[in-house]
Scaffold this active site. Sequence first.
Site, PDB file in Angstrom:
ATOM      1  N   GLU A  24       0.833  -1.208   0.000  1.00 22.49           N
ATOM      2  CA  GLU A  24       0.000   0.000   0.000  1.00 22.49           C
ATOM      3  C   GLU A  24       0.868   1.258   0.000  1.00 22.49           C
ATOM      4  O   GLU A  24       0.536   2.259  -0.628  1.00 22.49           O
ATOM      5  CB  GLU A  24      -0.933   0.004   1.209  1.00 22.49           C
ATOM      6  N   TYR A  56     -15.502  26.609  -0.411  1.00 18.89           N
ATOM      7  CA  TYR A  56     -15.351  25.162  -0.528  1.00 18.89           C
ATOM      8  C   TYR A  56     -14.261  24.751  -1.500  1.00 18.89           C
ATOM      9  O   TYR A  56     -13.782  23.622  -1.447  1.00 18.89           O
ATOM     10  CB  TYR A  56     -16.670  24.442  -0.799  1.00 18.89           C
ATOM     11  N   ILE A  75      -6.794   4.538   8.164  1.00 19.62           N
ATOM     12  CA  ILE A  75      -7.641   5.575   7.554  1.00 19.62           C
ATOM     13  C   ILE A  75      -8.441   6.314   8.626  1.00 19.62           C
ATOM     14  O   ILE A  75      -8.867   7.440   8.410  1.00 19.62           O
ATOM     15  CB  ILE A  75      -8.545   5.007   6.439  1.00 19.62           C
ATOM     16  N   GLU A  76      -8.618   5.701   9.791  1.00 16.18           N
ATOM     17  CA  GLU A  76      -9.261   6.397  10.904  1.00 16.18           C
ATOM     18  C   GLU A  76      -8.431   7.614  11.327  1.00 16.18           C
ATOM     19  O   GLU A  76      -8.957   8.705  11.562  1.00 16.18           O
ATOM     20  CB  GLU A  76      -9.421   5.462  12.121  1.00 16.18           C
ATOM     21  N   LYS A 102     -11.910   3.546   1.232  1.00 17.37           N
ATOM     22  CA  LYS A 102     -10.726   2.903   0.661  1.00 17.37           C
ATOM     23  C   LYS A 102     -11.213   1.715  -0.165  1.00 17.37           C
ATOM     24  O   LYS A 102     -11.448   0.640   0.382  1.00 17.37           O
ATOM     25  CB  LYS A 102      -9.826   2.461   1.811  1.00 17.37           C
TER      26      LYS A 102
END
Length: 122
Positions: A24, A56, A75-76, A102
Site C-alpha cells: 500500500e 469550498y 484511515i481512521e 478505501k
Amino acid sequence: MADSYIIRLVNCAFFAFHGVYDEEGSLGQRFYVDAELEIDRGAALETDSLEGTVDYGVAFKVIEEVVTGQRKFLIEALALDVAKTLTDRFAEVRRVRIALRKPGAPVQGVLDHVEVVVEHRA
C-alpha cells in the site's frame, strides 16, 4: 431560524499511499472523502458574501493536502487529521464529519470499499 448550515463536499477523490502493508505504501491507491462542515450562520447568508463562510474550493485543497500528504497506517487517523485541519483552518466551522473510503482495502473477499466516519468539533 437556524443558527448554522451545512456545506458538503461529496466523493472527493485522491491518490495516496496510506495503509499498514508495504504494498500500500509503494503502489498507492485511490481514496474518497465526503466532508460535512457545520458552519456558524453568521452574516454570510444575508450578505451573499464569501466573508464569514467557508470557500469550498479552499476546503477541497485543504483536504487534498492532508490526504496526499504524510502516509498514515490507519484511515481512521487520516480522517481525524482531515477533520482537525479543517476546523483549525476555518474559524466558522463548528463541526466536521469526515467519511473516508478505501476501495482497494486488502481484504480477502468481495466488497465495494471500507469506510470510516469521524466527527470532530471545533
